[in-house]
Design an enzyme around this catalytic site. Structure first.
Site, PDB file in Angstrom:
ATOM      1  N   GLU A  98     -80.210  93.322 -57.188  1.00 28.78           N
ATOM      2  CA  GLU A  98     -81.715  93.138 -57.182  1.00 28.78           C
ATOM      3  C   GLU A  98     -82.185  92.939 -58.285  1.00 28.78           C
ATOM      4  OE1 GLU A  98     -83.259  92.264 -54.370  1.00 28.78           O
ATOM      5  OE2 GLU A  98     -81.514  92.440 -53.246  1.00 28.78           O
ATOM      6  N   SER A 184     -62.943  88.329 -68.869  1.00 27.01           N
ATOM      7  CA  SER A 184     -63.170  87.362 -67.881  1.00 27.01           C
ATOM      8  C   SER A 184     -61.928  86.736 -67.256  1.00 27.01           C
ATOM      9  CB  SER A 184     -64.371  86.682 -68.320  1.00 27.01           C
ATOM     10  OG  SER A 184     -65.538  87.294 -68.425  1.00 27.01           O
ATOM     11  N   SER A 314     -70.076  86.621 -56.805  1.00 23.85           N
ATOM     12  CA  SER A 314     -70.872  86.897 -57.882  1.00 23.85           C
ATOM     13  C   SER A 314     -72.294  86.551 -57.641  1.00 23.85           C
ATOM     14  CB  SER A 314     -70.436  86.435 -59.218  1.00 23.85           C
ATOM     15  OG  SER A 314     -70.793  85.331 -59.605  1.00 23.85           O
TER      16      SER A 314
END
Length: 438
Positions: A98, A184, A314
Site C-alpha cells: 500500500e 535483479s 510486483s
C-alpha cells in the site's frame, strides 16, 4: 540386425552355449557418456510416457496429518514460530504494498501465497547455511531474525539501509545471517551458489548452500549450467525452485512442455523431489532431508515446491490482464499455506481466535512503528555512491566524487539536499532483533 542376432543364436546353440556365458558374453554398450543397454528396435522416448512426478505432502487443506509416520512432530514453540513468521510477513507485505501505491516507496514485491515455502525451508536449515535468494524470499530472512527496521530501511533506501540506497526495494542482504544480497537479473545467483557450495566442500565446512529461484528463472541458461556444475563437482547445495504458476505474465503452460522443473533433475544427475509448497510441514521435511544428504554425501538436491503466486508479480504488474479473479480467489480462500497451518493449530488446541486477533493487532503495530521510523530517516549521503566497490578508491572515481561535490556546492539549492544525510560513510547500526515469541 534381426538377421545377425538369429545367426548368432544358431551358432551358439550349435556349440551348446547360451547368451551371457563366459565364452560369449552378452554385448553391452561401452560408451563413456551414458549408462544404458542396447536396443534393436527403433523407438523414440515419448515425453508423456512417464507419469507426472508426485507431489509430496504431509497434511491436507484442512490441516489433517495424512500419515502419522510422516508427521515431523515439531514442538509447539516451533510451529507457533512458523505461523507467526508467515503472518508477520503477510502483514508487512500489505503495508509496504500500500505504501508503494501511495508513492511512498518506489517498488515492491509481495509474497502472498508463498509464505510456506519461505518459512518451511528456513526452519529446516542450520543458521550458518548460506542462502542465495531471488527476490521473493523475505520470509527466510525474517525467520532468521532480520529486524523489521532493516526491511523498511532497505525498501525506503534510507540512511540505515545496509545497501545505502543503491539497490531496488526488496533486494535484501545480511552477512551476519548468511544471506547473500539479492540482485535483479534472473538466475545469476544459481551458478554463484554452486561456486560457494564447491568452496564449502573444499573447506570441509559441514555447511550447505540453498539457492532459491522461480520456475521462470529455471529456463535461463545459468540454471542449466548451475545444475550441471553442481552434479559433476558433487557440491553440497539444495536447489529450491518455487513453481508458483507464472513467470511474470507467462503461465507455466507457455514456459515449458515437460513435467515441471523436478523432472529435469535426473537428467543432470540431481536427487529430486516435488513437494506441496502450501504445506509448511512437507516443505520442512523435504528441505531437512535434502540438506542432510547434501552435507553428508556431497550431493546436490533439487526441490520443486508447487505453490501459487496470489499477488501481482510486483507493483509494476497487473495480473488481472492474464488471469481471472476466480482463479486467484480459489488459491487465496481454499488452499493458502497460512490458513492450512492455522487449521492444524486450532485442531491441536495450540491457537484460538482470541490469540489470532491479538497477534494480528500486535504484529500490525510492530510493522507500522518500523514503517513510520523508516520514513522519517534521511536518504544516504550522496558521497556513498562511490564507496564499497574498491578497497582504495581509484583515481577516476576520486575525480567523479570531486566533480559531484563541486556541482552540489554550486547548484545545491536546486536539489532537495535537506532529505539527504550529510557526511561520508558512517557505520550502520543494526537495531536489536525483535524476537517472535510463541
Amino acid at each position: 540386425m534381426a538377421a545377425l542376432r538369429l545367426l548368432r543364436t544358431r551358432l551358439l546353440r550349435a556349440r551348446g552355449c547360451g547368451f551371457g556365458t563366459a565364452e560369449f558374453p552378452e554385448e553391452k554398450p561401452q560408451f563413456p557418456g551414458a549408462s544404458a543397454e542396447f536396443a534393436e528396435r527403433l523407438e523414440f522416448i515419448q515425453p508423456n510416457v512417464i507419469s507426472g512426478i508426485p507431489v509430496y505432502r504431509v497434511m491436507d487443506r484442512q490441516g489433517h496429518i495424512l500419515r502419522q509416520s510422516e508427521d515431523p512432530q515439531l514442538p509447539k514453540e516451533l510451529v507457533l514460530k512458523l505461523y507467526k513468521t508467515m503472518t508477520l510477513l503477510n502483514t508487512m507485505d500489505r503495508i509496504l504494498y500500500e505504501s508503494q501505491r501511495q508513492g511512498r516507496i518506489s517498488f515492491y514485491m509481495t509474497n502472498y501465497g508463498e509464505e510456506g515455502t519461505h518459512v518451511g525451508s528456513a526452519a529446516a536449515l542450520d543458521d550458518t547455511d548460506l542462502v542465495f535468494g531471488q527476490y521473493r524470499e523475505a520470509g527466510v530472512l525474517m525467520y532468521r531474525g532480520y529486524p523489521l527496521d532493516l526491511f523498511m530501511a532497505q525498501c525506503y533506501g534510507n540512511s540505515k539501509d545496509p545497501g545505502k540506497g543503491r539497490q531496488m526495494p526488496v533486494h535484501y542482504g545480511c552477512r551476519e545471517r548468511h544471506f547473500v544480497t539479492i540482485s535483479s537479473p534472473l538466475a545469476t545467483q544459481i551458478p554463484q551458489a554452486v561456486g560457494a557450495a564447491y568452496a564449502i566442500k573444499r573447506a570441509d565446512a559441514n555447511r550447505a548452500v540453498i539457492c532459491y529461484f522461480g520456475e521462470g528463472a529455471a529456463s535461463e541458461g545459468d540454471a542449466h549450467a548451475g545444475f550441471n556444475f553442481a552434479a559433476t563437482l558433487e557440491c553440497p547445495i539444495v536447489f529450491f525452485c518455487r513453481n508458483n504458476g507464472y513467470a511474470i505474465s507467462t503461465p507455466t503452460a507457455e514456459q515449458y512442455r515437460g513435467d515441471g522443473i523436478a523432472a529435469r533433475g535426473p537428467g543432470y544427475g540431481l536427487l529430486s523431489i516435488r513437494v506441496d509448497g502450501n504445506d509448511v510441514f512437507a516443505v520442512y521435511k523435504a528441505t531437512r532431508e535434502a540438506r542432510r544428504r547434501a552435507v553428508a554425501e556431497n550431493r546436490p538436491v533439487l526441490i520443486e515446491a508447487m505453490t501459487y503466486r496470489i499477488g501481482h508479480h510486483s507493483t509494476s504488474d497487473d495480473s488481472s490482464a492474464y488471469r481471472s479473479v476466480d482463479e486467484v480467489n480459489y488459491w487465496d480462500k481454499q488452499d493458502h499455506p497460512i490458513s492450512r497451518l492455522r487449521h492444524f493449530l486450532l485442531r491441536k488446541g495450540w491457537w484460538d481466535e482470541e490469540q489470532e486477533k491479538s497477534w494480528r493487532k500486535s504484529s500490525r503495530k510492530m510493522v507500522l512503528e518500523s514503517f513510520t521510523a523508516a520514513e522519517r530517516l534521511p536518504k544516504p549521503a550522496p558521497q556513498l555512491l562511490f564507496s564499497d566497490v574498491y578497497r582504495e578508491l581509484p583515481l577516476h572515481l576520486q575525480r567523479q566524487r570531486g566533480a559531484l561535490q563541486q556541482h552540489l556546492r554550486r547548484y545545491g539549492q536546486h536539489y532537495p539536499m535537506e532529505l539527504f544525510e550529510s557526511g561520508g560513510d558512517p557505520p550502520i547500526d543494526e537495531p536489536e532483533t525483535p524476537q517472535i515469541q510463541p
